[in-house]
Design a protein around this motif. Structure first.
Motif, PDB file in Angstrom:
ATOM      1  N   PHE A  17       1.039  -1.125   0.036  1.00 18.91           N
ATOM      2  CA  PHE A  17       0.005   0.219   0.058  1.00 18.91           C
ATOM      3  C   PHE A  17       0.884   1.308   0.126  1.00 18.91           C
ATOM      4  O   PHE A  17       0.548   2.343   0.706  1.00 18.91           O
ATOM      5  N   VAL A  18       1.978   0.986  -0.636  1.00 13.93           N
ATOM      6  CA  VAL A  18       2.755   2.110  -0.719  1.00 13.93           C
ATOM      7  C   VAL A  18       2.870   2.810  -2.171  1.00 13.93           C
ATOM      8  O   VAL A  18       3.376   2.407  -3.003  1.00 13.93           O
ATOM      9  N   PRO A  19       2.338   4.196  -2.485  1.00 12.65           N
ATOM     10  CA  PRO A  19       2.341   4.548  -3.745  1.00 12.65           C
ATOM     11  C   PRO A  19       3.669   4.772  -4.289  1.00 12.65           C
ATOM     12  O   PRO A  19       4.572   5.496  -3.615  1.00 12.65           O
ATOM     13  N   PRO A  20       3.920   4.144  -5.548  1.00 16.96           N
ATOM     14  CA  PRO A  20       5.399   4.296  -5.773  1.00 16.96           C
ATOM     15  C   PRO A  20       5.614   5.550  -6.650  1.00 16.96           C
ATOM     16  O   PRO A  20       5.491   5.681  -7.892  1.00 16.96           O
ATOM     17  N   GLY A  21       6.008   6.580  -6.158  1.00 18.10           N
ATOM     18  CA  GLY A  21       6.189   7.702  -6.689  1.00 18.10           C
ATOM     19  C   GLY A  21       5.037   8.379  -7.364  1.00 18.10           C
ATOM     20  O   GLY A  21       4.969   9.209  -8.369  1.00 18.10           O
ATOM     21  N   ARG A  22       4.015   8.191  -6.835  1.00 18.32           N
ATOM     22  CA  ARG A  22       2.504   8.598  -7.193  1.00 18.32           C
ATOM     23  C   ARG A  22       1.798   9.358  -6.222  1.00 18.32           C
ATOM     24  O   ARG A  22       1.961   8.817  -4.904  1.00 18.32           O
ATOM     25  N   PRO A  23       1.040  10.050  -6.187  1.00 18.50           N
ATOM     26  CA  PRO A  23      -0.221  10.409  -4.961  1.00 18.50           C
ATOM     27  C   PRO A  23      -0.970   9.397  -4.773  1.00 18.50           C
ATOM     28  O   PRO A  23      -1.183   8.270  -5.463  1.00 18.50           O
ATOM     29  N   ALA A  24      -1.108   9.368  -3.336  1.00 14.31           N
ATOM     30  CA  ALA A  24      -1.986   8.239  -2.858  1.00 14.31           C
ATOM     31  C   ALA A  24      -3.403   8.155  -3.428  1.00 14.31           C
ATOM     32  O   ALA A  24      -3.868   9.128  -4.023  1.00 14.31           O
ATOM     33  N   SER A  25      -3.895   6.969  -3.622  1.00 14.92           N
ATOM     34  CA  SER A  25      -5.139   6.861  -4.469  1.00 14.92           C
ATOM     35  C   SER A  25      -6.189   6.318  -3.484  1.00 14.92           C
ATOM     36  O   SER A  25      -6.169   5.472  -2.740  1.00 14.92           O
ATOM     37  N   VAL A  26      -7.550   7.119  -3.374  1.00 16.44           N
ATOM     38  CA  VAL A  26      -8.531   6.915  -2.352  1.00 16.44           C
ATOM     39  C   VAL A  26      -9.698   6.545  -3.517  1.00 16.44           C
ATOM     40  O   VAL A  26     -10.056   7.211  -4.195  1.00 16.44           O
ATOM     41  N   LEU A  27     -10.277   5.319  -2.946  1.00 20.23           N
ATOM     42  CA  LEU A  27     -11.502   5.035  -3.434  1.00 20.23           C
ATOM     43  C   LEU A  27     -12.686   5.401  -2.530  1.00 20.23           C
ATOM     44  O   LEU A  27     -12.711   5.024  -1.467  1.00 20.23           O
ATOM     45  N   LEU A  28     -13.924   6.152  -2.887  1.00 14.49           N
ATOM     46  CA  LEU A  28     -14.806   6.603  -2.275  1.00 14.49           C
ATOM     47  C   LEU A  28     -16.120   5.773  -2.735  1.00 14.49           C
ATOM     48  O   LEU A  28     -16.428   5.895  -3.897  1.00 14.49           O
ATOM     49  N   VAL A  29     -16.577   4.964  -1.695  1.00 19.94           N
ATOM     50  CA  VAL A  29     -17.731   4.342  -2.037  1.00 19.94           C
ATOM     51  C   VAL A  29     -18.918   4.739  -1.432  1.00 19.94           C
ATOM     52  O   VAL A  29     -19.104   4.598  -0.027  1.00 19.94           O
ATOM     53  N   GLU A  30     -19.763   5.503  -1.769  1.00 15.41           N
ATOM     54  CA  GLU A  30     -20.848   6.416  -1.504  1.00 15.41           C
ATOM     55  C   GLU A  30     -21.930   6.348  -2.573  1.00 15.41           C
ATOM     56  O   GLU A  30     -21.667   6.855  -3.756  1.00 15.41           O
ATOM     57  N   ASP A  31     -22.997   6.023  -2.231  1.00 14.97           N
ATOM     58  CA  ASP A  31     -24.211   6.307  -3.290  1.00 14.97           C
ATOM     59  C   ASP A  31     -24.813   7.517  -3.405  1.00 14.97           C
ATOM     60  O   ASP A  31     -25.598   7.778  -4.225  1.00 14.97           O
ATOM     61  N   ASP A  32     -24.566   8.575  -2.516  1.00 12.59           N
ATOM     62  CA  ASP A  32     -25.183   9.820  -2.587  1.00 12.59           C
ATOM     63  C   ASP A  32     -24.290  10.486  -3.581  1.00 12.59           C
ATOM     64  O   ASP A  32     -23.261  10.868  -3.104  1.00 12.59           O
ATOM     65  N   ALA A  33     -24.976  10.907  -4.716  1.00  9.17           N
ATOM     66  CA  ALA A  33     -23.974  11.526  -5.769  1.00  9.17           C
ATOM     67  C   ALA A  33     -23.625  12.916  -5.397  1.00  9.17           C
ATOM     68  O   ALA A  33     -22.502  13.258  -5.632  1.00  9.17           O
ATOM     69  N   GLU A  34     -24.391  13.664  -4.660  1.00  9.17           N
ATOM     70  CA  GLU A  34     -23.983  15.053  -4.164  1.00  9.17           C
ATOM     71  C   GLU A  34     -22.759  15.049  -3.282  1.00  9.17           C
ATOM     72  O   GLU A  34     -21.658  15.776  -3.501  1.00  9.17           O
ATOM     73  N   ILE A  35     -22.960  14.090  -2.311  1.00  2.05           N
ATOM     74  CA  ILE A  35     -21.597  13.887  -1.356  1.00  2.05           C
ATOM     75  C   ILE A  35     -20.451  13.360  -2.047  1.00  2.05           C
ATOM     76  O   ILE A  35     -19.182  13.841  -1.815  1.00  2.05           O
ATOM     77  N   SER A  36     -20.639  12.408  -2.768  1.00  3.52           N
ATOM     78  CA  SER A  36     -19.697  11.848  -3.704  1.00  3.52           C
ATOM     79  C   SER A  36     -18.966  12.986  -4.544  1.00  3.52           C
ATOM     80  O   SER A  36     -17.548  12.857  -4.422  1.00  3.52           O
ATOM     81  N   ARG A  37     -19.486  13.874  -5.146  1.00  5.58           N
ATOM     82  CA  ARG A  37     -18.964  14.823  -6.047  1.00  5.58           C
ATOM     83  C   ARG A  37     -18.152  15.763  -5.341  1.00  5.58           C
ATOM     84  O   ARG A  37     -17.006  16.003  -5.574  1.00  5.58           O
ATOM     85  N   MET A  38     -18.842  16.162  -4.053  1.00  4.49           N
ATOM     86  CA  MET A  38     -18.174  17.070  -3.323  1.00  4.49           C
ATOM     87  C   MET A  38     -16.929  16.555  -2.608  1.00  4.49           C
ATOM     88  O   MET A  38     -15.909  17.311  -2.727  1.00  4.49           O
ATOM     89  N   LEU A  39     -17.044  15.241  -2.116  1.00  6.61           N
ATOM     90  CA  LEU A  39     -15.620  14.604  -1.705  1.00  6.61           C
ATOM     91  C   LEU A  39     -14.596  14.420  -2.599  1.00  6.61           C
ATOM     92  O   LEU A  39     -13.352  14.637  -2.300  1.00  6.61           O
ATOM     93  N   ILE A  40     -14.944  14.104  -3.721  1.00  2.00           N
ATOM     94  CA  ILE A  40     -13.865  13.698  -4.719  1.00  2.00           C
ATOM     95  C   ILE A  40     -13.205  15.227  -5.223  1.00  2.00           C
ATOM     96  O   ILE A  40     -12.039  15.101  -5.271  1.00  2.00           O
ATOM     97  N   PHE A  48      -4.872  14.270  -3.598  1.00  2.97           N
ATOM     98  CA  PHE A  48      -5.161  12.618  -3.731  1.00  2.97           C
ATOM     99  C   PHE A  48      -5.426  12.405  -5.153  1.00  2.97           C
ATOM    100  O   PHE A  48      -6.032  13.204  -5.854  1.00  2.97           O
ATOM    101  N   ARG A  49      -5.215  11.316  -5.712  1.00  2.00           N
ATOM    102  CA  ARG A  49      -5.852  10.614  -6.717  1.00  2.00           C
ATOM    103  C   ARG A  49      -7.146   9.979  -6.109  1.00  2.00           C
ATOM    104  O   ARG A  49      -7.211   9.293  -5.135  1.00  2.00           O
ATOM    105  N   ALA A  50      -8.320  10.254  -6.904  1.00  2.00           N
ATOM    106  CA  ALA A  50      -9.696   9.823  -6.262  1.00  2.00           C
ATOM    107  C   ALA A  50     -10.528   9.379  -7.332  1.00  2.00           C
ATOM    108  O   ALA A  50     -10.788   9.978  -8.200  1.00  2.00           O
ATOM    109  N   ALA A  51     -11.593   8.483  -6.929  1.00  2.00           N
ATOM    110  CA  ALA A  51     -12.499   7.696  -7.704  1.00  2.00           C
ATOM    111  C   ALA A  51     -13.513   7.271  -6.860  1.00  2.00           C
ATOM    112  O   ALA A  51     -13.291   7.127  -5.661  1.00  2.00           O
ATOM    113  N   ALA A  52     -14.694   7.240  -7.513  1.00  2.00           N
ATOM    114  CA  ALA A  52     -16.036   7.196  -6.729  1.00  2.00           C
ATOM    115  C   ALA A  52     -16.427   5.938  -7.278  1.00  2.00           C
ATOM    116  O   ALA A  52     -16.530   5.604  -8.491  1.00  2.00           O
TER     117      ALA A  52
END
Length: 257
Positions: A17-40, A48-52
């Motif tokens: 779980f150590v990013p090799p020379g890249r920003p840490a990647s966070v996966l957000l598992v959230e079904d509320d689209a508004e909260i998801s967009r805001m947090l991303i 961070f690298r972030a995906a939902a």
């Protein structure tokens, strides 16, 4: 890919779980689209690298497609709920997991800690608090791999070996024992303070860096889980002793290897 369409998490999260020379990647598992967009947006702005993902199925696809360093997981999800997902993830790897919940009862959070969650954030919350918790958890997970070691690279106790850099634990026969991030940090805190009575508050400071939030009872949950993995009898522990009204004490001698 498994027959039911789920990715094989033991393969895609197995892990380093150590990013090799890249920003840490966070996966957000959230079904509320508004909260998801805001947090991303907040996560991207925080570097961070972030995906939902809105469901367990979408989460599995994300794991199959990319390296994920940390999961932020909502409890209430359509289909497979967050607690079930957390249990499944924890059965496959030690990836850091932060739960999001609207539930305010301690017992609901205890249930999450029991199945391996590393931290909890209760809705509604300040997005910057979540960012701080993500950074704190990643820092604890990666600290011994990045930068100078602040202690021995490996420690030994009662035949066990804890690799502080690789963040791995091996039993007296050399077999690796899987630990969550929280369990590893707790064991490391004990190994660096053998023979000392550590209160729950002190253990929170040592494992969460003084970040406010995690309840003291979560320490008891993680101690219980750790005992099941390292004690000959979790019901009659010899390595991690409970001190009445005091906390816990790690009884074996510890040596640098």
């Amino acid at each position: 890919m498994a027959r039911d369409g789920r990715s094989n998490l033991s393969e895609v999260t197995a892990s380093r779980f150590v990013p090799p020379g890249r920003p840490a990647s966070v996966l957000l598992v959230e079904d509320d689209a508004e909260i998801s967009r805001m947090l991303i947006d907040v996560l991207h702005a925080s570097g961070f690298r972030a995906a939902a993902a809105a469901s367990a199925i979408e989460m599995d696809r994300s794991f199959a497609a990319d390296e994920i360093d940390l999961v932020v997981l909502d409890v209430m999800l359509p289909g497979e709920d967050g607690l079930s997902i957390c249990k499944r993830l924890r059965g496959a790897s030690g990836i850091p997991i932060i739960m999001l919940t609207a539930l305010k009862e301690d017992m609901d959070r205890i249930a999450g800690f029991e199945i391996g969650a590393d931290d909890y954030v209760t809705k509604p919350f300040n997005p910057q608090e979540l960012v701080a918790r993500i950074r704190a958890l990643l820092r604890r997970s990666y600290a011994d791999r990045h930068g100078p070691a602040r202690a021995a690279r490996a420690l030994g106790f009662a035949g066990w070996r804890i690799d502080c850099v690789a963040r791995q634990l091996a039993d007296p026969t050399g077999v690796k024992v899987s630990l969550t991030s929280a369990e590893f940090d707790l064991l490391l805190a004990f190994c660096r303070n053998p023979g000392r009575v550590l209160s729950r508050e002190r253990l929170l400071e040592l494992t969460y860096g003084g970040l406010a939030g995690p309840i003291e009872r979560s320490v008891d949950v993680h101690v219980s889980r750790l005992r099941r993995k390292i004690e000959q009898s979790a019901g009659d522990p010899a390595l991690i002793k409970t001190v009445r009204l005091g906390g816990y004490v790690f009884t074996p001698s510890v040596e640098a290897l």
